[in-house]
Design a protein around this motif. Structure first.
Motif, PDB file in Angstrom:
ATOM      1  N   ASP A 290      40.562  -7.971  44.465  1.00  0.00           N
ATOM      2  CA  ASP A 290      41.371  -9.042  43.871  1.00  0.00           C
ATOM      3  C   ASP A 290      42.455  -9.505  44.833  1.00  0.00           C
ATOM      4  OD1 ASP A 290      41.911 -10.859  41.863  1.00  0.00           O
ATOM      5  OD2 ASP A 290      43.422  -9.588  40.925  1.00  0.00           O
ATOM      6  N   SER A 291      42.107  -9.553  46.118  1.00  0.00           N
ATOM      7  CA  SER A 291      43.089  -9.898  47.144  1.00  0.00           C
ATOM      8  C   SER A 291      43.075 -11.382  47.482  1.00  0.00           C
ATOM      9  CB  SER A 291      42.783  -9.120  48.418  1.00  0.00           C
ATOM     10  OG  SER A 291      41.512  -9.521  48.930  1.00  0.00           O
ATOM     11  N   ARG A 292      41.971 -12.056  47.144  1.00  0.00           N
ATOM     12  CA  ARG A 292      41.716 -13.453  47.532  1.00  0.00           C
ATOM     13  C   ARG A 292      41.519 -13.605  49.036  1.00  0.00           C
ATOM     14  NH1 ARG A 292      45.662 -17.136  46.167  1.00  0.00           N
ATOM     15  NH2 ARG A 292      47.260 -15.558  45.819  1.00  0.00           N
ATOM     16  N   ASN A 293      41.382 -12.476  49.749  1.00  0.00           N
ATOM     17  CA  ASN A 293      40.873 -12.487  51.120  1.00  0.00           C
ATOM     18  C   ASN A 293      39.371 -12.243  51.048  1.00  0.00           C
ATOM     19  OD1 ASN A 293      43.371 -12.804  52.518  1.00  0.00           O
ATOM     20  ND2 ASN A 293      43.801 -10.636  52.206  1.00  0.00           N
ATOM     21  N   LEU A 294      38.581 -13.112  51.670  1.00  0.00           N
ATOM     22  CA  LEU A 294      37.126 -13.025  51.554  1.00  0.00           C
ATOM     23  C   LEU A 294      36.474 -12.912  52.921  1.00  0.00           C
ATOM     24  CD1 LEU A 294      36.484 -16.051  49.123  1.00  0.00           C
ATOM     25  CD2 LEU A 294      37.268 -13.760  48.523  1.00  0.00           C
ATOM     26  N   ILE A 295      35.463 -12.063  53.008  1.00  0.00           N
ATOM     27  CA  ILE A 295      34.542 -12.067  54.147  1.00  0.00           C
ATOM     28  C   ILE A 295      33.151 -12.264  53.568  1.00  0.00           C
ATOM     29  CG2 ILE A 295      33.596 -10.790  56.097  1.00  0.00           C
ATOM     30  CD1 ILE A 295      36.206  -9.269  56.293  1.00  0.00           C
ATOM     31  N   ILE A 296      32.462 -13.312  54.013  1.00  0.00           N
ATOM     32  CA  ILE A 296      31.166 -13.689  53.447  1.00  0.00           C
ATOM     33  C   ILE A 296      30.101 -13.619  54.526  1.00  0.00           C
ATOM     34  CG2 ILE A 296      29.856 -15.492  52.268  1.00  0.00           C
ATOM     35  CD1 ILE A 296      32.617 -16.676  51.411  1.00  0.00           C
ATOM     36  N   ASN A 297      29.038 -12.892  54.248  1.00  0.00           N
ATOM     37  CA  ASN A 297      27.899 -12.828  55.151  1.00  0.00           C
ATOM     38  C   ASN A 297      26.817 -13.761  54.634  1.00  0.00           C
ATOM     39  OD1 ASN A 297      25.296 -10.437  55.945  1.00  0.00           O
ATOM     40  ND2 ASN A 297      26.062 -12.113  57.170  1.00  0.00           N
ATOM     41  N   GLY A 298      26.509 -14.785  55.414  1.00  0.00           N
ATOM     42  CA  GLY A 298      25.472 -15.726  55.011  1.00  0.00           C
ATOM     43  C   GLY A 298      25.573 -16.995  55.826  1.00  0.00           C
ATOM     44  N   ASP A 299      24.561 -17.850  55.700  1.00  0.00           N
ATOM     45  CA  ASP A 299      24.571 -19.127  56.404  1.00  0.00           C
ATOM     46  C   ASP A 299      25.848 -19.885  56.078  1.00  0.00           C
ATOM     47  OD1 ASP A 299      23.979 -22.204  56.296  1.00  0.00           O
ATOM     48  OD2 ASP A 299      22.557 -21.360  57.719  1.00  0.00           O
ATOM     49  N   ASN A 300      26.579 -20.318  57.125  1.00  0.00           N
ATOM     50  CA  ASN A 300      27.883 -20.900  56.835  1.00  0.00           C
ATOM     51  C   ASN A 300      27.793 -22.260  56.150  1.00  0.00           C
ATOM     52  OD1 ASN A 300      27.098 -22.369  59.101  1.00  0.00           O
ATOM     53  ND2 ASN A 300      28.726 -21.593  60.422  1.00  0.00           N
ATOM     54  N   LEU A 301      26.697 -22.973  56.285  1.00  0.00           N
ATOM     55  CA  LEU A 301      26.543 -24.235  55.571  1.00  0.00           C
ATOM     56  C   LEU A 301      26.463 -23.973  54.060  1.00  0.00           C
ATOM     57  CD1 LEU A 301      26.167 -27.305  55.788  1.00  0.00           C
ATOM     58  CD2 LEU A 301      23.700 -26.910  55.949  1.00  0.00           C
ATOM     59  N   GLU A 302      25.632 -23.013  53.676  1.00  0.00           N
ATOM     60  CA  GLU A 302      25.496 -22.688  52.254  1.00  0.00           C
ATOM     61  C   GLU A 302      26.754 -22.007  51.714  1.00  0.00           C
ATOM     62  OE1 GLU A 302      20.644 -22.089  52.191  1.00  0.00           O
ATOM     63  OE2 GLU A 302      21.938 -20.343  52.413  1.00  0.00           O
ATOM     64  N   ALA A 303      27.373 -21.174  52.540  1.00  0.00           N
ATOM     65  CA  ALA A 303      28.593 -20.493  52.090  1.00  0.00           C
ATOM     66  C   ALA A 303      29.730 -21.487  51.869  1.00  0.00           C
ATOM     67  CB  ALA A 303      29.004 -19.430  53.102  1.00  0.00           C
ATOM     68  N   LEU A 304      29.851 -22.477  52.746  1.00  0.00           N
ATOM     69  CA  LEU A 304      30.872 -23.504  52.556  1.00  0.00           C
ATOM     70  C   LEU A 304      30.646 -24.261  51.258  1.00  0.00           C
ATOM     71  CD1 LEU A 304      31.152 -24.924  56.189  1.00  0.00           C
ATOM     72  CD2 LEU A 304      32.904 -23.624  54.961  1.00  0.00           C
ATOM     73  N   LYS A 305      29.395 -24.539  50.954  1.00  0.00           N
ATOM     74  CA  LYS A 305      29.072 -25.228  49.695  1.00  0.00           C
ATOM     75  C   LYS A 305      29.483 -24.366  48.505  1.00  0.00           C
ATOM     76  CE  LYS A 305      27.025 -28.791  47.688  1.00  0.00           C
ATOM     77  NZ  LYS A 305      25.690 -29.287  48.050  1.00  0.00           N
ATOM     78  N   SER A 306      29.264 -23.060  48.617  1.00  0.00           N
ATOM     79  CA  SER A 306      29.592 -22.153  47.517  1.00  0.00           C
ATOM     80  C   SER A 306      31.098 -22.027  47.300  1.00  0.00           C
ATOM     81  CB  SER A 306      28.992 -20.767  47.774  1.00  0.00           C
ATOM     82  OG  SER A 306      27.579 -20.839  47.772  1.00  0.00           O
ATOM     83  N   LEU A 307      31.881 -22.369  48.320  1.00  0.00           N
ATOM     84  CA  LEU A 307      33.339 -22.302  48.183  1.00  0.00           C
ATOM     85  C   LEU A 307      33.920 -23.535  47.504  1.00  0.00           C
ATOM     86  CD1 LEU A 307      34.327 -20.906  51.705  1.00  0.00           C
ATOM     87  CD2 LEU A 307      34.412 -19.669  49.536  1.00  0.00           C
ATOM     88  N   LEU A 308      33.155 -24.635  47.442  1.00  0.00           N
ATOM     89  CA  LEU A 308      33.707 -25.890  46.949  1.00  0.00           C
ATOM     90  C   LEU A 308      34.318 -25.813  45.546  1.00  0.00           C
ATOM     91  CD1 LEU A 308      31.260 -28.664  48.209  1.00  0.00           C
ATOM     92  CD2 LEU A 308      33.625 -28.297  48.889  1.00  0.00           C
ATOM     93  N   PRO A 309      33.649 -25.225  44.568  1.00  0.00           N
ATOM     94  CA  PRO A 309      34.231 -25.255  43.221  1.00  0.00           C
ATOM     95  C   PRO A 309      35.631 -24.658  43.144  1.00  0.00           C
ATOM     96  CG  PRO A 309      31.953 -24.550  43.120  1.00  0.00           C
ATOM     97  CD  PRO A 309      32.328 -24.577  44.570  1.00  0.00           C
ATOM     98  N   LYS A 310      35.883 -23.636  43.926  1.00  0.00           N
ATOM     99  CA  LYS A 310      37.181 -22.965  43.856  1.00  0.00           C
ATOM    100  C   LYS A 310      38.159 -23.457  44.906  1.00  0.00           C
ATOM    101  CE  LYS A 310      39.209 -18.362  43.372  1.00  0.00           C
ATOM    102  NZ  LYS A 310      38.929 -16.915  43.303  1.00  0.00           N
ATOM    103  N   TYR A 311      37.659 -23.920  46.061  1.00  0.00           N
ATOM    104  CA  TYR A 311      38.547 -24.174  47.187  1.00  0.00           C
ATOM    105  C   TYR A 311      38.561 -25.617  47.683  1.00  0.00           C
ATOM    106  CZ  TYR A 311      39.085 -19.128  47.578  1.00  0.00           C
ATOM    107  OH  TYR A 311      39.380 -17.810  47.328  1.00  0.00           O
ATOM    108  N   GLU A 312      37.846 -26.524  47.040  1.00  0.00           N
ATOM    109  CA  GLU A 312      37.883 -27.907  47.500  1.00  0.00           C
ATOM    110  C   GLU A 312      39.323 -28.424  47.476  1.00  0.00           C
ATOM    111  OE1 GLU A 312      35.810 -32.287  46.763  1.00  0.00           O
ATOM    112  OE2 GLU A 312      35.283 -30.604  45.466  1.00  0.00           O
ATOM    113  N   GLY A 313      39.780 -28.919  48.632  1.00  0.00           N
ATOM    114  CA  GLY A 313      41.132 -29.444  48.733  1.00  0.00           C
ATOM    115  C   GLY A 313      42.222 -28.394  48.698  1.00  0.00           C
ATOM    116  N   LYS A 314      41.868 -27.108  48.901  1.00  0.00           N
ATOM    117  CA  LYS A 314      42.852 -26.025  48.780  1.00  0.00           C
ATOM    118  C   LYS A 314      43.145 -25.312  50.104  1.00  0.00           C
ATOM    119  CE  LYS A 314      43.015 -26.269  44.208  1.00  0.00           C
ATOM    120  NZ  LYS A 314      42.305 -25.284  43.393  1.00  0.00           N
ATOM    121  N   VAL A 315      42.303 -25.499  51.121  1.00  0.00           N
ATOM    122  CA  VAL A 315      42.460 -24.759  52.378  1.00  0.00           C
ATOM    123  C   VAL A 315      43.500 -25.463  53.251  1.00  0.00           C
ATOM    124  CG1 VAL A 315      41.312 -23.983  54.476  1.00  0.00           C
ATOM    125  CG2 VAL A 315      40.116 -23.858  52.279  1.00  0.00           C
ATOM    126  N   ASN A 316      44.490 -24.728  53.687  1.00  0.00           N
ATOM    127  CA  ASN A 316      45.595 -25.321  54.445  1.00  0.00           C
ATOM    128  C   ASN A 316      45.336 -25.406  55.938  1.00  0.00           C
ATOM    129  OD1 ASN A 316      46.922 -23.336  52.157  1.00  0.00           O
ATOM    130  ND2 ASN A 316      47.757 -25.410  52.146  1.00  0.00           N
TER     131      ASN A 316
END
Length: 541
Positions: free
Chosen positions: A41-67
């Motif tokens: 529950d740290s909100r620090n993430l390490i994701i193993n996977g194709d970065n195109l698909e992983a970026l898509k998977s981040l959209l619902p939670k992080y769209e417009g949120k990355v500084n």
């Protein structure tokens, strides 16, 4: 404005919209005292996977949120031997190109392939970036010109910050000249919203010494009496001190009196701020290499030279000369793993410098070409330095995501070699199944909870709080109550009976998902109910 064209562009220009949304599978959490099956529950993430698909998977939670985004993508050098497989001819990329671009991909040059690989990833990175956020991309001459035109198209030419030049601190033969620099292309999401880099408030302290070397030789400097010295009265130093920051008294004595240097003294050392020292001790307005106002040079209680500067507005130079060399990156990894793992990894000092320019203590920093995990290392260092709560998201598609990327972060958290532990935690994920199958129906193998979470994100853009699975209620947000009436093996219908059975939470508005709706439109308008059909009306990212 000039535009860039290449073979396959027409096939991938909107490909980011077609990338399937895949769920993220939580594998483990990591704290300072080890692994846990539950979330850190740290909100620090390490994701193993194709970065195109992983970026898509981040959209619902992080769209417009990355500084802040920092990426070090393949340079497309044509060198097959690197761990990074740097000529984008890896089997994964070849398979992807064949699927997306089609038969035309057989005629692509290595530059066409690189552009096809990068374009949809940059489109998703642009979506994830906050409106005041910035992206930094390391690159060399192989693709710098192409990348610049591509970024102008996606981010807008007016949003360029600078084409930074990073002095590598060393050189290698590259044709007629010695290659001694790389580039860091930097863009804002919206430059109009960020007139200057934000330095924050207060005072920062740094060492004013560097290890003596060929590039940073020992020089003499005269410190006048009255220079601040945080030592008790009559404390005296005689000859040398400081370990790797070795300083020698050349002429005079160092004696403390009333918190100051009692007498003038000449010291010899590897000073990190030679020009600034000359300026400041001559009572001139002085700025450091980042453009921050220097407010003091002083000796700490042990006689080590330090300097203070205001955070305030930062106006850094576009040529980065004295931050870190490429050798520092190798030294970083060598000290962490006791062996050389990558050729020419980025030094943590460089990434730390860039992240510090654009972030505050609560920023989110993303690296979708994570490699050895340098970006997480930089974030953890900054948090330890100023007590911040910055969060990192790393994505690495190669198999070493666990053994190198995550392992480095673990060792930084717990301390390594002579480096003090930074503390911290993270959660490790892998890419799971797509949420929708090939027929655009819900893929029930991902589990109902993942589907509910996705629907909630698409509606609210806020984190999902788990509700009872036996109830279709998802939650209330902005006086709207959300329901997802769904059964794996049965069609569901929104009618008077289901309305009475399920809708218990009062709100000004109701959004209800189901397979069918039998309620009359006049009734729904009167009660402020909006029906959404499963799966047709579920938003696709």
């Amino acid at each position: 404005m000039p535009t860039l064209h290449w073979i396959g562009k027409d096939k991938i220009i909107n490909h980011h919209q077609e990338v399937p949304y895949k769920v993220l599978n939580h594998e483990y959490g990591f704290y300072e005292n080890g692994k846990t099956d539950s979330s850190a529950d740290s909100r620090n993430l390490i994701i193993n996977g194709d970065n195109l698909e992983a970026l898509k998977s981040l959209l619902p939670k992080y769209e417009g949120k990355v500084n802040c985004i920092y990426i070090d993508p393949p340079y497309n050098t044509g060198n097959e031997s690197w761990v990074y497989n740097d000529n984008v001819n890896s089997p994964k990329i070849k398979k992807w190109l064949g699927k997306v671009v089609g038969k035309e991909s057989e005629d692509l040059t290595r530059h066409d392939k690189w552009l096809c690989m990068m374009y949809p990833r940059l489109k998703l990175l642009h979506k994830l970036l906050a409106k005041e956020g910035a992206i930094f991309i390391s690159i060399d001459d192989n693709e710098q010109a192409n990348l610049k035109l591509m970024l102008d198209e996606i981010f807008g030419h007016k949003n360029i910050i600078a084409n930074l030049i990073w002095d590598l601190g060393t050189g290698t033969q590259a044709g007629h000249f010695v290659r001694a620099h790389e580039y860091i292309l930097s863009y804002f999401k919206n430059k109009d919203l960020v007139p200057n880099f934000r330095g924050g408030e207060g005072i920062i302290e740094h060492s004013a010494l560097k290890k003596i070397s060929f590039k940073n030789p020992s020089v003499e400097f005269t410190f006048p009496s009255g220079t601040r010295w945080d030592a008790p009265d009559d404390y005296e130093l005689f000859e040398t001190w400081g370990g790797s920051e070795k300083t020698t008294i050349v002429n005079g004595r160092m004696i403390a009196k009333d918190g100051k240097l009692k007498e003038e003294v000449v010291l010899s050392a590897g000073f990190a701020q030679k020009n600034q020292m000359i300026s400041w001790f001559n009572n001139q307005i002085t700025f450091d290499s980042k453009g921050q106002l220097v407010t003091n040079f002083y000796f700490n209680k042990n006689g080590i030279l330090r300097y203070e500067k205001e955070r305030s507005v930062i106006n850094p130079p576009t040529v980065l000369k004295e931050i870190a060399s490429t050798k520092n990156g190798s030294t970083n990894l060598q000290s962490i793993f006791n062996e050389q793992i990558f050729d020419f990894p980025k030094p943590v000092e460089l990434v730390q410098y860039l992240v510090d320019l654009i972030t505050d203590k609560n920023s989110i920093i993303l690296d979708s070409f994570a490699g050895s995990g340098t970006t997480a290392h930089a974030v953890l260092n900054l948090n330890k330095q100023d007590g911040g709560n910055r969060k990192f998201i790393l994505i690495e598609m190669e198999d070493y995501a666990e053994t190198i990327t995550a392992e480095r972060v673990k060792r930084v958290i717990n301390g390594y070699a002579d480096k003090e532990a930074t503390g911290g935690s993270f959660d490790y994920y892998t890419l799971g199944e797509p949420l929708f199958d090939e027929n655009n129906n819900l893929n029930e193998t991902v589990g109902i909870e993942k589907i509910r979470e996705y629907v909630w994100f698409t509606e609210t853009r806020i984190p999902y709080t788990i509700q009872k699975l036996t109830s279709p209620f998802l939650g209330i947000y902005n006086d709207t109550s959300y329901y997802f009436i769904y059964e794996k093996d049965n069609l569901t219908t929104l009618d008077y009976d289901s309305l009475a059975q399920y809708v218990q939470q009062k709100a000004e508005r109701y959004i209800i998902y189901a397979d069918n709706c039998l309620l009359p439109e006049t009734f729904m308008r009167e009660k402020n109910i909006e029906f959404k059909k499963i799966p047709r009306d579920i938003t696709r990212f």
